[in-house]
Design an enzyme around this catalytic site. Sequence first.
Site, short mmCIF file in Angstrom:
data_model
loop_
_atom_site.label_atom_id
_atom_site.label_comp_id
_atom_site.label_asym_id
_atom_site.label_seq_id
_atom_site.Cartn_x
_atom_site.Cartn_y
_atom_site.Cartn_z
N ASP A 119 68.03 -9.11 154.73
CA ASP A 119 68.20 -9.28 155.87
C ASP A 119 68.94 -8.23 157.00
O ASP A 119 70.05 -7.60 156.59
CB ASP A 119 67.74 -10.78 155.66
CG ASP A 119 69.69 -10.94 155.60
OD1 ASP A 119 70.57 -10.87 156.41
OD2 ASP A 119 69.27 -12.49 154.98
N LEU A 120 68.53 -8.65 158.41
CA LEU A 120 70.00 -7.62 159.47
C LEU A 120 71.32 -8.18 159.12
O LEU A 120 71.41 -7.86 159.39
CB LEU A 120 69.08 -8.98 160.26
CG LEU A 120 69.77 -7.95 161.41
CD1 LEU A 120 69.27 -6.96 162.15
CD2 LEU A 120 68.89 -9.31 163.06
#
EC number: 5.4.99.-
Length: 229
Positions: free
Chosen positions: A102-103
């Site tokens: 994820d980010l």
Amino acid sequence: MQRLAKIISNAGICSRRDAEKLILEGQVKVDGITILSPATNVDISNQIEVSGILINQSQKPRLWIYYKPVGLITTHKDPLSRKTVFEQLTGLPRVISIGRLDLNSEGLLLLTNSGDLARQFELPSNRLKRVYHVRAYGKSDILLKSDYKNLEIDGIFYNPHSIKLFKQNKSNSWFEVVLFEGKNREIRRIFEYFGLKVNKLIRIQYGSFTIDNLKPGAYKEINNKILEK
């Protein structure tokens, strides 16, 4: 003969699901003719174009280890115009990721030009080991003394293989987390459930591959002899 969407995925253009969308959007041509059915069958003699790019059906599977930095999302296109992994990569052919980070996560991300190879890695039945180093703020005792196996959070079951504390100071604790099947934001949700706030998450291993001494943003290709094993 194979399904057109599968051929596109195997060429490392995108996932099979995204390939089906591209076909329905009229962005795929076979021998110069626009195809609108994902169920279309093609063979190696057909010339296939995706968004004007001619794909190579006969390429050999290749694999890269990439150190994904924080702040990039693992997708080819983002509707929110955030920076993506693939926009930052230079010097590589068209590739897809094996799984995601994820980010705000970083570390080992496997990249390949082969949809079939990606699916082999991602099959839950293959139970490939994923190892993460996680820094979190909060009281670690609650998590370490709890039964975190087969944990249900918001209707989703999580089953981490192990969570071990390996470093601690006044403000943060470092854990090693081992998973054999990763679910979306699994580690962050488990830690949050036990009152811990994750402030750094690094994947250091996927299957037999490790991040070694790679720096954020760097990548290296896996030798074909290793890949054949």
